[in-house]
Structure formats: C-alpha cells, structure tokens
Design an enzyme around this catalytic site. Sequence first.
Site, PDB file in Angstrom:
ATOM      1  CD1 TRP A   1      50.984  44.463 -27.487  1.00  0.00           C
ATOM      2  CD2 TRP A   1      52.483  45.018 -25.923  1.00  0.00           C
ATOM      3  NE1 TRP A   1      51.729  43.346 -27.196  1.00  0.00           N
ATOM      4  CE2 TRP A   1      52.652  43.651 -26.242  1.00  0.00           C
ATOM      5  CE3 TRP A   1      53.311  45.591 -24.961  1.00  0.00           C
ATOM      6  CZ2 TRP A   1      53.620  42.862 -25.641  1.00  0.00           C
ATOM      7  CZ3 TRP A   1      54.282  44.801 -24.345  1.00  0.00           C
ATOM      8  CH2 TRP A   1      54.424  43.454 -24.690  1.00  0.00           C
ATOM      9  CG  HIS A   2      53.670  48.442 -22.481  1.00  0.00           C
ATOM     10  ND1 HIS A   2      54.039  48.903 -23.722  1.00  0.00           N
ATOM     11  CD2 HIS A   2      54.777  47.842 -21.968  1.00  0.00           C
ATOM     12  CE1 HIS A   2      55.320  48.606 -23.941  1.00  0.00           C
ATOM     13  NE2 HIS A   2      55.788  47.948 -22.893  1.00  0.00           N
ATOM     14  N   GLY A   3      49.092  47.936 -21.488  1.00  0.00           N
ATOM     15  CA  GLY A   3      48.066  47.779 -20.460  1.00  0.00           C
ATOM     16  C   GLY A   3      46.758  48.462 -20.806  1.00  0.00           C
TER      17      GLY A   3
END
Length: 474
Positions: free
Chosen positions: A320-322
């Site tokens: 989700w973060h990257g």
Amino acid sequence: MVFSSYIFILVFLPIVVSFYYLLSRLKNGIYQRLFLIAASLFFYGYYNPKYLLLIITSIAVNYMIAVYMQKCRNLSRIFLIIGILFNVGLIGYFKYYDFFIENINYITGAGFVTRNIILPLGISFYTFQQLSFLISVYEKEEKVEKFWDYCVFVTFFPQLVAGPIVLYSEMLPQFKDVERRFFNAENFASGLYIFSIGLFKKALIADTLAVFAENGFAMTGMSLAAGWATSISYTLEIYFDFSGYSDMAAGLGRMFNIDIPFNFLSPYRAESIGEFWRRWHITLGKALSTYIYIPLGGNRKGLSRTCINLFLTFLVSGLWHGAAWTFILWGALHGMFVVIERIMGEKLLKIPKFVRVFVTFLLVNALWVLFRADGFLQAAEVYKGMINFGDIGILQLDTVVGVATGINFPVIIDIIYIFGFEIILMIIIFKCKNSAVRLEQFASSPKELYIAAVFFSVSMLCLSRQNVFIYFNF
C-alpha cells in the site's frame, strides 16, 4: 496545495475560513458544505487540475454504487464486488501498473512499454476511505445520504491527501451539527495552536532533516558515523513530517469546529513493533485490521493462522505504501517481527522496559532505511555504513550536513550542529507531551498563545523550501 506554503497560509486559508463563517448567517447549512466542497476541490487541483476529473469520477461512481447497494439489497453483494473492482482497479492502474509491467518485462523478457504514470495526489487515501464506506453500507453500518454530504466527507481538505482515514459516521454528524456551523473562538484558538506546532515540525525540523537524509542517501563508502547520522536523520524526518501534517490537519479541522482524529501517539516510545503500529498512522492500522486481518480470520483460528494473517496484513501494508520491492520487504520485515513478538508472548515482558523501547527504536530506524532508499543498492550503502566499525569517520558528517546550515561553517561546527540537533529532537520525542495531549489540555492563556505565535513566526521564515509531505507520495 501544501499546508506549509505561503499561498495556503496567507491566501487560501483566510479566504476559506472567512467565507465559511459568513455563510453561517444563512439558515441552511448546505451552503457551507457546498462551499467547503468547492474550496477542497480547488485545494486538490491547485498544482495539477487534470486530476480533478479523476477524484470527481471516483466520488460519483462510488456514490452511485452505494446508492444502488442500499436500494437493491438483494443485489448488494454484486454492487460491492463492482465497487471493489473499480477502486482496486483505479489505484492499481495509477499506482502499480508500471511496477507490474517492469517486473513482467524483467522475468519474461517481454518488451511491454511502461507509461511513466504520475501518482495522483492522495489517491491511496481517498480510495481507501471510499472503499471503507462501501463496505460499511454493505454491512448496513452506514446509511447513504445526500450527494453533497458524501462529497464533503471525501473532499474535506484537511484530511484529503494524507489522511487520517476517517469514517462517514465520524465526520458527517459533525458537519450537520447546527452548533458547529458558527465561529467558536476557543476552537479556533486551539486549532491555530496545534496547526502552528505542526507547521514548526514540518517547516523547521522535518525540512532541515530532509537535507541531511538527502545528502546521506546520496553518499557511497559511508563511515559508521555517516551511516547512523543518515538513518537517524530520516527516522526523525519522517516522524516530524507526518506528525506535523497530522497536527496541521487536526488544527485545521478544529478551526472549522470539526474533530479530526490524531494519527500519532508517540510511536517511538513503543515497547514493541506491534505497539509501534498501534501508535503510528493509527487510522491506517485500524483500516488494515478491519478489512484485511479480521476477514483473513484474525486471531480466531489458532496461533499459526494468526501469525500468517499478521504477516499477510503487513505485507499488504508495505505494498500500500509504494510500488517497489523495498516497500514490500519493509512491510514483510515488520510483519516478521510482529509474528516473533506474538510467538514470544508474555516472555517479552520480562525484559526491562527501557531495553524493549531501545530495541524497538533500533529496529524501526533500520527498517526506515529500506522505506527511504531508491533501491536495494542504496539501502545496502547505508546499512554498510551503519556496521562499518573499522571506520568511525566522524568527519564525514560534514558531507551529511551539506548546505543545511546555509553557511560554510568549519567541520567541527557542522558535527556539533547535527549531533546537537538530533539529540534535542530525541529528547523531545521521548520526554515531551505529544500534540494530542497538548490539544486536550489547551487553554487560551497568554503563555499558549505566545508559544503558538513564536512557532508560527519562525516557521513562516522557513517556508521558502516548500518540501511536500512525505506521505503525499502514497
């Protein structure tokens, strides 16, 4: 638009606040909400108007799906699946398309063309928020109301681009509360107070640390001192950057008589990685627990299954973060440590508290290197420096400091500067009251207003750097 910019502080915010409360003279509160929607869309599209079409389309489609889901209960599951596919497809295309194409090309030797897609501002946050709303409607926990009510829930600018991830039932009743429509001097003062603290964290502290981190991560052949200075600089930068954003978001909300939840609760004081995630980005952690961990079975199917569910949840958090393998490994390692903690159970409590806090901080600090690095090779350079006991190389700190001071000081001054600055920040993090406590204890006394004035004034002198918030990239 960035909170820590002259255009936002000196133009956008005064105009929006003034017109919002002028409209409170009208009997129907709908005009205030419509104005907030328009202002928030202007805020979102200020730098790139092209993405206004994207967020408007996302809002319209999700609202229609929610309406039909509520009207046609016998088909609600089908509408939920459509909603999930739409939102996952949207974020999948903009955030992960190039990542998957690059990996397919690498594995198969295919020549698929990447599109170099620029990630739309805040897409992860407003997509997750709307997906959460659809699931709540499906489970009959939320009720779909007027379109403009839904719009103000999604677009409210203090929390639009980097959270916190809020619930419909948390926000809409506040916008509809008649008493909250009118200017409240106490709320405005407390909001300005917390906003000023957040602005100080971002403009003076985080943006200065960003220079140290940028210089450090660009180095090769790091000494022990440079490796640790670099990693700790980023660990402190991301804390004060995201904590500063959260303070400003809460402060802006309070100026409009809206309570926005804090996303931070002194995370670096955590005694374990699991506790760290209950203190860091709190609303994301709750969302992942609600929509990933619990549906997988949570802790209801024995220790082995619980550990698998925890690991998978953190793996999703990393992705989700990257869209990069460094983020995936970062999430996986957090998941691994949480699993180890779960297996050890109460045995960890036998370890002295200060040891648990110290070890947790060291682990978090080490893992932030992966989070920040452009790739594994860059992360490896920093890690090699952090264990380079054969070369303490304290003089390399001059390179880490770089031009952060703006003046070419002697090397010894730069060394004292970076050591002193980071030690002071560590004392603040571990000893001072956090912003949630400060807001709760706030009183409009001359002392508090003086503190806010000093923080605000000093911050305004540093806004020329105008670095965007780190979490804007996610």
